[in-house]
Design a protein around this motif. Structure first.
Motif, mmCIF file in Angstrom:
data_model
loop_
_atom_site.group_PDB
_atom_site.id
_atom_site.type_symbol
_atom_site.label_atom_id
_atom_site.label_comp_id
_atom_site.label_asym_id
_atom_site.label_seq_id
_atom_site.Cartn_x
_atom_site.Cartn_y
_atom_site.Cartn_z
ATOM 1 N N SER A 83 0.820 -1.208 0.000
ATOM 2 C CA SER A 83 0.000 0.000 0.000
ATOM 3 C C SER A 83 0.860 1.269 0.000
ATOM 4 C CB SER A 83 -0.934 0.009 1.218
ATOM 5 O OG SER A 83 -0.189 0.010 2.420
ATOM 6 N N ALA A 84 2.116 1.131 -0.370
ATOM 7 C CA ALA A 84 3.049 2.264 -0.364
ATOM 8 C C ALA A 84 2.819 3.167 -1.573
ATOM 9 C CB ALA A 84 4.492 1.758 -0.381
ATOM 10 N N PRO A 85 3.267 4.419 -1.456
ATOM 11 C CA PRO A 85 3.253 5.285 -2.635
ATOM 12 C C PRO A 85 4.195 4.728 -3.705
ATOM 13 C CG PRO A 85 3.641 6.562 -0.630
ATOM 14 C CD PRO A 85 3.758 5.115 -0.261
ATOM 15 N N ALA A 86 3.910 5.040 -4.957
ATOM 16 C CA ALA A 86 4.799 4.648 -6.057
ATOM 17 C C ALA A 86 6.101 5.435 -5.981
ATOM 18 C CB ALA A 86 4.123 4.893 -7.403
ATOM 19 N N ALA A 87 6.004 6.694 -5.525
ATOM 20 C CA ALA A 87 7.177 7.569 -5.417
ATOM 21 C C ALA A 87 6.859 8.686 -4.433
ATOM 22 C CB ALA A 87 7.546 8.159 -6.776
ATOM 23 N N PHE A 88 7.927 9.301 -3.904
ATOM 24 C CA PHE A 88 7.817 10.458 -3.015
ATOM 25 C C PHE A 88 8.470 11.663 -3.680
ATOM 26 C CE2 PHE A 88 8.284 7.176 0.478
ATOM 27 C CZ PHE A 88 7.061 7.386 1.103
ATOM 28 N N LEU A 89 7.787 12.784 -3.694
ATOM 29 C CA LEU A 89 8.372 14.074 -4.059
ATOM 30 C C LEU A 89 8.106 14.990 -2.874
ATOM 31 C CD1 LEU A 89 7.075 14.448 -7.734
ATOM 32 C CD2 LEU A 89 9.250 13.482 -6.964
ATOM 33 N N PHE A 90 9.160 15.497 -2.247
ATOM 34 C CA PHE A 90 8.977 16.295 -1.033
ATOM 35 C C PHE A 90 9.981 17.432 -0.991
ATOM 36 C CE2 PHE A 90 11.792 12.792 -0.170
ATOM 37 C CZ PHE A 90 12.826 13.347 0.560
ATOM 38 N N ASN A 91 9.646 18.452 -0.204
ATOM 39 C CA ASN A 91 10.467 19.659 -0.155
ATOM 40 C C ASN A 91 11.513 19.673 0.946
ATOM 41 O OD1 ASN A 91 9.174 20.808 -2.341
ATOM 42 N ND2 ASN A 91 7.624 21.789 -1.091
ATOM 43 N N GLU A 92 11.177 19.143 2.115
ATOM 44 C CA GLU A 92 12.099 19.269 3.255
ATOM 45 C C GLU A 92 12.703 17.925 3.634
ATOM 46 O OE1 GLU A 92 12.421 20.803 7.858
ATOM 47 O OE2 GLU A 92 10.455 20.739 6.906
ATOM 48 N N MET A 93 14.016 17.845 3.525
ATOM 49 C CA MET A 93 14.737 16.633 3.905
ATOM 50 C C MET A 93 14.966 16.628 5.408
ATOM 51 S SD MET A 93 16.248 13.835 3.345
ATOM 52 C CE MET A 93 16.757 13.595 1.669
ATOM 53 N N THR A 94 14.485 15.583 6.045
ATOM 54 C CA THR A 94 14.752 15.352 7.464
ATOM 55 C C THR A 94 15.211 13.907 7.590
ATOM 56 O OG1 THR A 94 12.493 14.619 7.910
ATOM 57 C CG2 THR A 94 12.951 16.984 8.201
ATOM 58 N N THR A 95 15.722 13.549 8.762
ATOM 59 C CA THR A 95 16.133 12.156 8.956
ATOM 60 C C THR A 95 14.928 11.216 8.862
ATOM 61 O OG1 THR A 95 16.012 12.475 11.349
ATOM 62 C CG2 THR A 95 18.176 12.707 10.318
ATOM 63 N N LYS A 96 13.769 11.649 9.379
ATOM 64 C CA LYS A 96 12.544 10.818 9.270
ATOM 65 C C LYS A 96 12.197 10.570 7.806
ATOM 66 C CE LYS A 96 9.990 13.540 11.883
ATOM 67 N NZ LYS A 96 10.709 14.279 12.867
ATOM 68 N N MET A 97 12.233 11.632 7.029
ATOM 69 C CA MET A 97 11.855 11.524 5.618
ATOM 70 C C MET A 97 12.850 10.651 4.860
ATOM 71 S SD MET A 97 9.484 12.435 3.555
ATOM 72 C CE MET A 97 9.671 11.086 2.401
ATOM 73 N N ALA A 98 14.126 10.843 5.104
ATOM 74 C CA ALA A 98 15.153 10.064 4.411
ATOM 75 C C ALA A 98 15.016 8.578 4.723
ATOM 76 C CB ALA A 98 16.545 10.562 4.790
ATOM 77 N N LEU A 99 14.898 8.239 5.998
ATOM 78 C CA LEU A 99 14.774 6.836 6.388
ATOM 79 C C LEU A 99 13.470 6.244 5.863
ATOM 80 C CD1 LEU A 99 15.874 4.369 7.779
ATOM 81 C CD2 LEU A 99 14.893 5.213 9.934
ATOM 82 N N GLY A 100 12.387 7.016 5.931
ATOM 83 C CA GLY A 100 11.102 6.540 5.415
ATOM 84 C C GLY A 100 11.165 6.233 3.933
ATOM 85 N N ALA A 101 11.825 7.094 3.163
ATOM 86 C CA ALA A 101 11.971 6.861 1.726
ATOM 87 C C ALA A 101 12.808 5.613 1.463
ATOM 88 C CB ALA A 101 12.604 8.089 1.062
ATOM 89 N N VAL A 102 13.877 5.451 2.210
ATOM 90 C CA VAL A 102 14.765 4.296 2.013
ATOM 91 C C VAL A 102 14.045 2.985 2.324
ATOM 92 C CG1 VAL A 102 16.840 3.149 2.900
ATOM 93 C CG2 VAL A 102 16.908 5.575 2.320
ATOM 94 N N VAL A 103 13.348 2.911 3.458
ATOM 95 C CA VAL A 103 12.703 1.644 3.825
ATOM 96 C C VAL A 103 11.471 1.354 2.968
ATOM 97 C CG1 VAL A 103 13.585 1.681 6.192
ATOM 98 C CG2 VAL A 103 11.294 2.598 5.715
ATOM 99 N N THR A 104 10.893 2.380 2.366
ATOM 100 C CA THR A 104 9.745 2.174 1.472
ATOM 101 C C THR A 104 10.208 1.666 0.109
ATOM 102 O OG1 THR A 104 8.580 3.932 2.640
ATOM 103 C CG2 THR A 104 7.679 3.285 0.541
#
Length: 151
Positions: free
Chosen positions: A88-109
């Motif tokens: 049920s994950a997104p096909a891709a992420f496009l986001f403006n602010e890089m944070t450690t939460k966002m980076a790790l979330g993108a990697v594990v997804t």
């Protein structure tokens, strides 16, 4: 302007920085609200469940999620990892602010992900547009949805 010109699809290309490589495409789901992972989404369905979120009740599953970034606790990445495991994950992420939460979330997804755009994706992408993300090349191609009553 004649009807043939009005019916042509407009394509916009923006460039950004790869966070997670790969290529994906799909319908855009756009929000100006940050998304909370822990308590903000249902990982079984990819649905936003946060009470006052503008996307409440909508699923990002298989879509290109365009948003400012993550908010909340370090549980953000765990919830998005669960979306991958439950398909049920997104096909891709496009986001403006890089944070450690966002980076790790993108990697594990494992979803192609980009940030640091030459042009704000929240300004040029609308929900329903078709978006192709080529994170390896740092290119996002946006095909604008057809406007109703354009003839």
């Amino acid at each position: 302007m004649n009807a043939a010109v009005l019916n042509e699809q407009q394509t916009i290309v923006i460039r950004g920085r790869k966070v997670v490589g790969g290529v994906a495409e799909g319908e855009a789901l756009v929000t100006r609200d940050r998304i909370s992972g822990w308590g903000g989404i249902d990982p079984r369905t990819g649905t936003v469940v946060e009470t006052r979120h503008e996307l409440r009740g909508q699923s990002f599953a298989g879509k290109v999620l365009v948003f400012p970034g993550a908010k909340g606790s370090s549980g953000w990445s765990a919830m998005f990892h669960m979306t991958r495991l439950m398909n049920s994950a997104p096909a891709a992420f496009l986001f403006n602010e890089m944070t450690t939460k966002m980076a790790l979330g993108a990697v594990v997804t494992h979803a192609p992900s980009m940030t640091d755009f030459e042009r704000d994706p929240l300004e040029c992408i609308e929900t329903g547009d078709w978006v192709r993300v080529d994170a390896d090349r740092g290119v996002v191609e946006i095909t604008k949805k057809k406007q109703e009553g354009a003839e």
